[in-house]
Motif scaffolding. Structure first.
Motif, PDB file in Angstrom:
ATOM      1  N   GLY A 156       9.713   1.849  -4.977  1.00 20.11           N
ATOM      2  CA  GLY A 156       8.574   1.349  -5.230  1.00 20.11           C
ATOM      3  C   GLY A 156       8.574  -0.184  -5.036  1.00 20.11           C
ATOM      4  N   ILE A 157       7.628  -0.809  -5.789  1.00 14.32           N
ATOM      5  CA  ILE A 157       7.342  -2.164  -5.415  1.00 14.32           C
ATOM      6  C   ILE A 157       8.256  -2.934  -6.230  1.00 14.32           C
ATOM      7  CG2 ILE A 157       4.973  -2.156  -4.888  1.00 14.32           C
ATOM      8  CD1 ILE A 157       4.245  -3.381  -7.703  1.00 14.32           C
ATOM      9  N   GLY A 158       8.860  -2.434  -7.395  1.00 17.59           N
ATOM     10  CA  GLY A 158      10.222  -3.059  -7.859  1.00 17.59           C
ATOM     11  C   GLY A 158      11.488  -3.190  -7.032  1.00 17.59           C
ATOM     12  N   ILE A 164       7.414 -11.791  -2.094  1.00 22.71           N
ATOM     13  CA  ILE A 164       7.714 -12.198  -3.405  1.00 22.71           C
ATOM     14  C   ILE A 164       6.330 -12.669  -4.186  1.00 22.71           C
ATOM     15  CG2 ILE A 164       8.723 -13.909  -5.029  1.00 22.71           C
ATOM     16  CD1 ILE A 164      11.049 -13.994  -3.117  1.00 22.71           C
ATOM     17  N   GLN A 165       5.714 -13.413  -3.310  1.00 20.75           N
ATOM     18  CA  GLN A 165       4.088 -13.857  -3.839  1.00 20.75           C
ATOM     19  C   GLN A 165       3.302 -12.676  -3.989  1.00 20.75           C
ATOM     20  OE1 GLN A 165       3.453 -16.594  -0.650  1.00 20.75           O
ATOM     21  NE2 GLN A 165       4.198 -18.594  -1.757  1.00 20.75           N
ATOM     22  N   ALA A 166       3.279 -11.796  -3.133  1.00 19.94           N
ATOM     23  CA  ALA A 166       2.385 -10.641  -3.150  1.00 19.94           C
ATOM     24  C   ALA A 166       2.924  -9.610  -4.300  1.00 19.94           C
ATOM     25  CB  ALA A 166       2.358  -9.891  -2.112  1.00 19.94           C
ATOM     26  N   VAL A 167       4.106  -9.427  -4.592  1.00 18.70           N
ATOM     27  CA  VAL A 167       4.270  -8.550  -5.640  1.00 18.70           C
ATOM     28  C   VAL A 167       4.267  -9.321  -7.022  1.00 18.70           C
ATOM     29  CG1 VAL A 167       6.288  -7.325  -6.801  1.00 18.70           C
ATOM     30  CG2 VAL A 167       6.167  -7.308  -4.409  1.00 18.70           C
ATOM     31  N   ALA A 168       4.463 -10.575  -7.197  1.00 16.90           N
ATOM     32  CA  ALA A 168       4.387 -11.193  -8.538  1.00 16.90           C
ATOM     33  C   ALA A 168       2.989 -11.305  -8.692  1.00 16.90           C
ATOM     34  CB  ALA A 168       4.990 -12.604  -8.322  1.00 16.90           C
ATOM     35  N   LEU A 169       2.023 -11.544  -7.606  1.00 17.48           N
ATOM     36  CA  LEU A 169       0.293 -11.415  -7.989  1.00 17.48           C
ATOM     37  C   LEU A 169      -0.113 -10.083  -8.301  1.00 17.48           C
ATOM     38  CD1 LEU A 169      -2.168 -13.353  -7.822  1.00 17.48           C
ATOM     39  CD2 LEU A 169      -2.356 -12.410  -5.446  1.00 17.48           C
ATOM     40  N   VAL A 170       0.431  -9.184  -7.755  1.00 16.39           N
ATOM     41  CA  VAL A 170       0.109  -7.885  -8.048  1.00 16.39           C
ATOM     42  C   VAL A 170       0.533  -7.486  -9.427  1.00 16.39           C
ATOM     43  CG1 VAL A 170       0.648  -5.406  -7.940  1.00 16.39           C
ATOM     44  CG2 VAL A 170       0.000  -6.678  -6.091  1.00 16.39           C
ATOM     45  N   LEU A 217       0.836  -1.434  -0.007  1.00 10.66           N
ATOM     46  CA  LEU A 217      -0.022   0.011   0.210  1.00 10.66           C
ATOM     47  C   LEU A 217       0.905   1.259  -0.238  1.00 10.66           C
ATOM     48  CD1 LEU A 217      -2.858   1.019   0.010  1.00 10.66           C
ATOM     49  CD2 LEU A 217      -3.035   1.038   2.727  1.00 10.66           C
ATOM     50  N   ALA A 218       2.035   1.242   0.531  1.00 10.54           N
ATOM     51  CA  ALA A 218       2.903   2.392   0.807  1.00 10.54           C
ATOM     52  C   ALA A 218       3.579   2.526  -0.581  1.00 10.54           C
ATOM     53  CB  ALA A 218       3.756   2.295   1.977  1.00 10.54           C
ATOM     54  N   ARG A 219       4.012   1.394  -1.326  1.00 13.69           N
ATOM     55  CA  ARG A 219       4.896   1.383  -2.329  1.00 13.69           C
ATOM     56  C   ARG A 219       4.283   1.428  -3.618  1.00 13.69           C
ATOM     57  NH1 ARG A 219      10.363  -0.320  -1.159  1.00 13.69           N
ATOM     58  NH2 ARG A 219      10.662  -0.670   0.816  1.00 13.69           N
ATOM     59  N   LEU A 220       3.142   0.735  -3.736  1.00 14.72           N
ATOM     60  CA  LEU A 220       2.377   0.801  -4.989  1.00 14.72           C
ATOM     61  C   LEU A 220       2.074   2.152  -5.740  1.00 14.72           C
ATOM     62  CD1 LEU A 220       1.352  -1.199  -7.108  1.00 14.72           C
ATOM     63  CD2 LEU A 220      -1.237  -0.949  -5.702  1.00 14.72           C
ATOM     64  N   PRO A 221       1.774   3.124  -4.834  1.00 10.29           N
ATOM     65  CA  PRO A 221       1.428   4.377  -5.583  1.00 10.29           C
ATOM     66  C   PRO A 221       2.710   4.940  -6.114  1.00 10.29           C
ATOM     67  CG  PRO A 221       0.335   4.189  -3.520  1.00 10.29           C
ATOM     68  CD  PRO A 221       1.358   2.928  -3.568  1.00 10.29           C
ATOM     69  N   ILE A 222       3.707   4.826  -5.651  1.00  6.78           N
ATOM     70  CA  ILE A 222       5.112   5.108  -6.131  1.00  6.78           C
ATOM     71  C   ILE A 222       5.322   4.422  -7.460  1.00  6.78           C
ATOM     72  CG2 ILE A 222       7.620   5.277  -5.784  1.00  6.78           C
ATOM     73  CD1 ILE A 222       6.871   5.327  -2.876  1.00  6.78           C
ATOM     74  N   THR A 223       5.307   3.261  -7.608  1.00  4.91           N
ATOM     75  CA  THR A 223       5.301   2.524  -8.956  1.00  4.91           C
ATOM     76  C   THR A 223       4.429   3.134 -10.036  1.00  4.91           C
ATOM     77  OG1 THR A 223       6.347   0.623  -7.796  1.00  4.91           O
ATOM     78  CG2 THR A 223       5.509   0.339  -9.905  1.00  4.91           C
ATOM     79  N   LEU A 224       3.105   3.267  -9.492  1.00  2.00           N
ATOM     80  CA  LEU A 224       2.102   3.483 -10.431  1.00  2.00           C
ATOM     81  C   LEU A 224       2.237   4.996 -10.796  1.00  2.00           C
ATOM     82  CD1 LEU A 224      -1.180   2.200  -8.720  1.00  2.00           C
ATOM     83  CD2 LEU A 224       0.116   1.276 -10.516  1.00  2.00           C
ATOM     84  N   SER A 225       2.797   6.080  -9.993  1.00  2.00           N
ATOM     85  CA  SER A 225       3.167   7.357 -10.604  1.00  2.00           C
ATOM     86  C   SER A 225       4.170   7.216 -11.361  1.00  2.00           C
ATOM     87  CB  SER A 225       3.588   7.945  -9.457  1.00  2.00           C
ATOM     88  OG  SER A 225       4.908   7.680  -8.887  1.00  2.00           O
TER      89      SER A 225
END
Length: 315
Positions: free
Chosen positions: A266-268, A283-289, A93-101
């Protein structure tokens, strides 16, 4: 159109179920043992390893582990990070907006640039300008994103000192600061998708401009804007829409490297750290996203087809 959306949504349910199972299987089967790593590595005692394995639930049958993980995912509970001890959902939740931006900024650069160059090159097929665009796009496709990033940093940050070489400023805190720092990462990440889209759009436009309905539009006295934008571009854009959707996967994959180069949290970068520490829940969560994002983009591409081509709505 509503029936098309409903059919696509129904198809997504078994697709996501299969994808989640395959994803969980691949992550669990990768080399390395998280319990051994958390117990202290190769010097850890067997008792400590088994204790941690039991605490993590890694001693349970595979299908039981998958069912427990899937139930948590359905409730947006991805477990606790083995590295930091914080909930993975909170990290995402904290990192996803950074990657999306970063992805949004890249798309803002990609779409207008690809449209402009693709139309300009397609209408001048065989001329010197067209050959220059083809040469430039070939070079951009051949260069990996991290190499483009290093070149941009060397030129604009080190030599000219126009832009900062690294770091990230949240848009909500300082929009101007965000723009100042996101320019180089967005340009580095946009180089490949721009080149691919330009070539796709240029090829489609060259082929479309020689079709009978375009000659009919010219014969009826249509202006260049009406013929090119109103008729030719709509037909030529169909393959480009598919390519644009596929580029989202490229952007997400490229963000992993770009975030490391520019130290963007970010999530990367989160995924790379999770791989280095064998943090299975992360790893599982980011890959699923990543997978769910690609599936949703494919849905948007299908719906866009329905807008551009009414025949798709009944197929």
């Amino acid at each position: 159109m509503a029936s098309l959306i409903l059919r696509r949504l129904i198809i997504l349910v078994p697709l996501l179920a299969i994808v989640s199972f395959v994803l969980f299987s691949l992550v669990v089967l990768i080399p390395g043992d998280a319990a051994t790593t958390l117990a202290g590595g190769g010097d850890a005692s067997v008792a400590d390893i088994e204790r941690i394995r039991s605490e993590l639930g890694l001693d349970r049958p595979f299908l039981v582990q998958y069912g427990s993980w899937l139930w948590g995912v359905l409730h947006l509970d991805f477990g606790v990070s083995l590295d930091s001890g914080t909930p993975v959902a909170a990290e995402l939740l904290a990192r996803l907006p950074i990657t999306l931006s970063l992805v949004v900024a890249t798309m803002i650069v990609t779409i207008p640039l690809a449209l402009g160059l693709g139309i300009w090159s397609g209408l001048r097929a065989g001329h010197g300008e067209d050959r220059a665009v083809l040469a430039g796009t070939s070079l951009a496709i051949a260069m990996p994103p991290f190499w483009v990033a290093l070149l941009l940093v060397s030129l604009f940050a080190v030599v000219l000192r126009w832009l900062p070489p690294a770091g990230y400023t949240p848009f909500s805190e300082d929009p101007a600061g965000w723009l100042h720092r996101i320019v180089l990462p967005a340009l580095a990440l946009a180089a490949f998708p721009v080149a691919v889209l330009v070539r796709q759009l240029r090829g489609g436009l060259v082929d479309t401009m020689h079709k009978a309905f375009i000659r009919t539009a010219w014969a009826k006295g249509g202006s260049p804007r009406q013929v090119v934008l109103g008729h030719a571009l709509k037909s030529a854009a169909m393959p480009a829409v598919t390519v644009l959707g596929l580029q989202v996967a490229t952007l997400l994959g490229g963000s992993v490297v770009i975030e490391q180069v520019f130290t963007i949290p970010g999530i990367g970068s989160y995924l790379l750290n999770a791989i280095n520490t064998q943090d299975l829940p992360a790893i599982q969560a980011v890959a699923l996203v990543f997978v769910v994002t690609n599936v949703l983009v494919s849905l948007v591409v299908d719906l866009t087809y329905g807008v551009l081509n009414p025949k798709v709505r009944t197929s």
